[in-house]
Design an enzyme around this catalytic site. Structure first.
Site, mmCIF file in Angstrom:
data_model
loop_
_atom_site.group_PDB
_atom_site.id
_atom_site.type_symbol
_atom_site.label_atom_id
_atom_site.label_comp_id
_atom_site.label_asym_id
_atom_site.label_seq_id
_atom_site.Cartn_x
_atom_site.Cartn_y
_atom_site.Cartn_z
ATOM 1 N N ASP A 210 0.823 -1.214 0.000
ATOM 2 C CA ASP A 210 0.000 0.000 0.000
ATOM 3 C C ASP A 210 0.852 1.258 0.000
ATOM 4 O OD1 ASP A 210 -2.401 -1.354 -0.062
ATOM 5 O OD2 ASP A 210 -2.549 -1.489 2.136
ATOM 6 N N CYS A 211 2.028 1.203 0.634
ATOM 7 C CA CYS A 211 2.892 2.394 0.673
ATOM 8 C C CYS A 211 3.856 2.446 -0.508
ATOM 9 C CB CYS A 211 3.649 2.469 1.994
ATOM 10 S SG CYS A 211 4.568 0.976 2.396
ATOM 11 N N TYR A 212 4.147 1.294 -1.091
ATOM 12 C CA TYR A 212 4.990 1.218 -2.291
ATOM 13 C C TYR A 212 4.261 0.379 -3.344
ATOM 14 C CZ TYR A 212 8.866 2.998 0.558
ATOM 15 O OH TYR A 212 9.670 3.772 1.359
#
Length: 262
Positions: free
Chosen positions: A128-130
């Site tokens: 989700d963050c990358y």
């Protein structure tokens, strides 16, 4: 009379210090005693230039948009470390593609210093963050955030010499050995070697500022395989594998005149 560091530094600032290379001092030693040389000479410079496999560079590429956590990384088709942070890697001098062993990490580092374009391709599982899973782009030393040469082992005091007494050519990762003792593979600067000229590391140590591949660098630690041996000759020089140093410097300011991939 002994000279102090303060006295020598003061002469350097005034421009009156006598500075010679180790090679020049070796010539003086043919006619002068050590005491006479110490009186005449204030600074002796030493250097080493040779094959060293324990070398490499930390690179930070900067983030893409959308960002990617690079888990598998290739530079010019050479697999490099994906075990650091999201967009960091360590290029080892001996990293290579087995299908093209004539080009490897050392050549990537040299190409970066020369300002050449390097193809970067990387893959990640996606989070989700990358969220990004793949990227392919072109980088240079001017487009990435950091390029830091870090060599865990440099300037071996003594190292093995390899020869080949058989009838067949021997292929090693440090070069080809011809049959019947027709060549030898070694790496030392002899009388110019910093660690042979300072065998007990009385002036070379943690934080020592050095000239590294064309720019300013520093000694960061003892090098890997550091060994303080008691086996010495009559001059106190180690006669077996002994001390090493780890060094660091800004790769972006280096020159291919002093760093080559082989």
């Amino acid at each position: 009379m002994a000279k102090t560091y303060a006295e020598i530094n003061d002469k350097i600032k005034k421009g009156t210090a006598v500075v010679l290379t180790a090679e020049e001092v070796s010539e003086l030693a043919k006619t002068l005693s050590p005491q006479e040389i110490a009186e005449k000479v204030d600074v002796v410079t030493t250097a080493t230039f040779g094959a060293m496999c324990s070398s490499g560079a930390f690179l930070n590429f900067g983030h893409a948009n959308p960002p990617i956590r690079m888990e598998k990384i290739e530079l010019n088709g050479i697999r490099v470390s994906g075990g650091l942070a999201a967009v960091d890697t360590y290029v080892g001098a001996t990293d290579c593609n087995p299908e093209n062993p004539s080009y490897g990490g050392a050549h990537i580092i040299e190409d970066l210093i020369a300002g050449k374009e390097i193809t970067l391709e990387a893959w990640g599982k996606g989070t989700d963050c990358y969220p990004r899973k793949h990227i392919k782009t072109v980088i240079t030393k001017d487009t990435i955030n950091e390029a830091i040469l870090y060599n865990p082992r440099n300037a071996y005091q003594n190292y093995n010499v390899a020869t080949n007494s058989t009838d067949k050519i021997k292929y090693t990762y440090m070069g080809t050995l011809l049959p019947k003792l027709r060549n030898a593979s070694y790496s030392t600067a002899g009388e110019l070697s910093p660690l042979l000229n300072d065998p007990e590391c009385r002036t070379i140590g943690l934080g020592t500022r050095i000239f590294l591949c064309g720019t300013e660098g520093y000694v960061t630690w003892n090098g890997t395989q550091f060994h303080s041996t008691k086996e010495t000759n009559e001059h106190g020089i180690p006669t077996s594998n002994a001390r090493t140093i780890a060094v660091i410097g800004d790769l972006k300011n280096m020159s291919t005149e002093f760093l080559r991939g082989v």
